[in-house]
Write an enzyme that holds these catalytic residues in place. Structure first.
Site, mmCIF file in Angstrom:
data_model
loop_
_atom_site.group_PDB
_atom_site.id
_atom_site.type_symbol
_atom_site.label_atom_id
_atom_site.label_comp_id
_atom_site.label_asym_id
_atom_site.label_seq_id
_atom_site.Cartn_x
_atom_site.Cartn_y
_atom_site.Cartn_z
ATOM 1 N N GLY A 42 -24.962 1.440 3.025
ATOM 2 C CA GLY A 42 -24.249 0.201 2.746
ATOM 3 C C GLY A 42 -23.015 0.445 1.883
ATOM 4 N N GLY A 96 -9.065 -1.422 -1.569
ATOM 5 C CA GLY A 96 -10.211 -0.964 -0.780
ATOM 6 C C GLY A 96 -9.903 -0.676 0.676
ATOM 7 N N GLU A 97 -8.703 -0.185 0.978
ATOM 8 C CA GLU A 97 -8.347 0.018 2.383
ATOM 9 C C GLU A 97 -9.198 1.093 3.053
ATOM 10 O OE1 GLU A 97 -4.503 0.656 5.326
ATOM 11 O OE2 GLU A 97 -4.246 0.000 3.259
ATOM 12 N N ARG A 98 -9.529 2.162 2.337
ATOM 13 C CA ARG A 98 -10.386 3.194 2.925
ATOM 14 C C ARG A 98 -11.739 2.620 3.295
ATOM 15 N NH1 ARG A 98 -12.228 6.357 -0.270
ATOM 16 N NH2 ARG A 98 -12.718 8.160 1.005
ATOM 17 N N GLN A 101 0.832 -1.202 0.000
ATOM 18 C CA GLN A 101 0.000 0.000 0.000
ATOM 19 C C GLN A 101 0.870 1.256 0.000
ATOM 20 O OE1 GLN A 101 -2.374 2.477 -0.418
ATOM 21 N NE2 GLN A 101 -3.784 0.951 0.421
#
Length: 318
Positions: free
Chosen positions: A76, A95-97, A55
């Site tokens: 959602g 998709g870390e955020r 990352q």
């Protein structure tokens, strides 16, 4: 054609056809929990997911994550994260955020696409995903490129090809890492823009770069104004090296260097391409030479790599 769409195709080039809606902020809501094949979704416990070791993003704005967490509670998760299996656990690919926001929102599980990817593909996906983020620090992008080149011992051309982007984008970002720490700090904080930082590169002298960076902040200089100052500074430095003062009679004694304004424009063009001081000197019978300056061993290696890459491209095109 937008940059985001081009980078989206880059993701597909790395992993094959992606599930519908992947990489699209307007993707439909996720299906119900379950284990699906052929691009379906898993519901994965958030505490079974390890971070992406490749990352490039290090700074995550807390207020932004809070806002995203609230959005998750109300609407959602519109875009699932991407994972790969690592033994009996999972490793984050993209998709870390969203994952951090889901944890803030109190979720125990998140919907995820399970993909197959080796370390190199995961590193490339991390770069591509973060290039789509307009607020990502350009120095973090540059560092991710540099780390990739060193880790896999490849050229800038090869990296650009694997990511389906222009080599100049890779080269221009990496060059920012040559700037003094004071300038990098100003760029990281947003006190100066990437355009300002790139305009400082041809100066070469760190003290001059830091001083002009401070002047940009104090006076609110535009990028064009900075480019003009840099050009004037380089020209003055050249005159000093030749022992020439700014006077008509002294100018007559100057060694033959430029015969036309076209050569001066070409010098400036080469400075912009190479990111360093360049001189074109002409003599009799159309002869001359191009002098490319460097101040450190690292800068010499950068210039050598850049010239080799350009030569290789020309041979391939021929």
């Amino acid at each position: 054609m937008t940059k985001e769409k081009r980078l989206g195709r880059g993701l597909e080039a790395l992993l094959g056809k992606l599930p519908d809606g992947y990489g699209d902020d307007a993707a439909p809501a996720t299906p119900q929990a379950g284990d699906y094949s052929n691009g379906g979704l898993l519901q994965v416990n958030v505490y079974q997911i390890d971070g992406n070791p490749f990352q490039p993003r290090h700074d995550f704005d807390d207020s932004e994550l809070d806002s995203l967490a609230e959005s998750l509670r109300q609407h959602g998760l519109l875009q699932p994260i991407a994972l790969r299996r690592m033994g009996d656990r999972y490793q984050l690919v993209a998709g870390e955020r969203r994952l951090r926001a889901a944890i803030k929102a109190g979720w125990q599980e998140v919907p995820a696409h399970l993909i197959e990817a080796d370390d190199r593909q995961v590193a490339e996906l991390a770069i591509v995903e973060n290039l789509q983020r307009r607020d990502l620090n350009p120095l973090e992008k540059a560092a991710s490129f540099q780390d990739y080149l060193q880790r896999y011992q490849c050229s800038q051309d090869e990296l650009a090809g694997r990511l389906q982007m222009d080599r100049s984008t890779v080269a221009n970002l990496i060059r920012l890492l040559e700037l003094p720490e004071e300038v990098q700090k100003a760029l990281r904080s947003g006190a100066v823009t990437q355009g300002h930082a790139r305009a400082l590169l041809p100066l070469g002298d760190e003290r001059e770069q830091v001083a002009l960076c401070q002047q940009i902040q104090d006076q609110g200089l535009s990028v064009r104004a900075v480019e003009s100052i840099v050009q004037d500074t380089i020209a003055r430095s050249e005159r000093e090296e030749l022992g020439v003062v700014d006077a008509p009679e002294a100018a007559k004694k100057r060694p033959a260097k430029r015969s036309t304004g076209q050569l001066a424009a070409l010098e400036q063009e080469l400075r912009g391409v190479l990111g360093t001081k360049v001189e074109i000197r002409t003599g009799a019978k159309g002869r001359g030479k191009i002098i490319v300056h460097f101040t450190t061993h690292d800068e010499f290696e950068r210039l050598r790599d850049l010239l080799h890459a350009t030569t290789a491209q020309d041979r391939k095109a021929g």
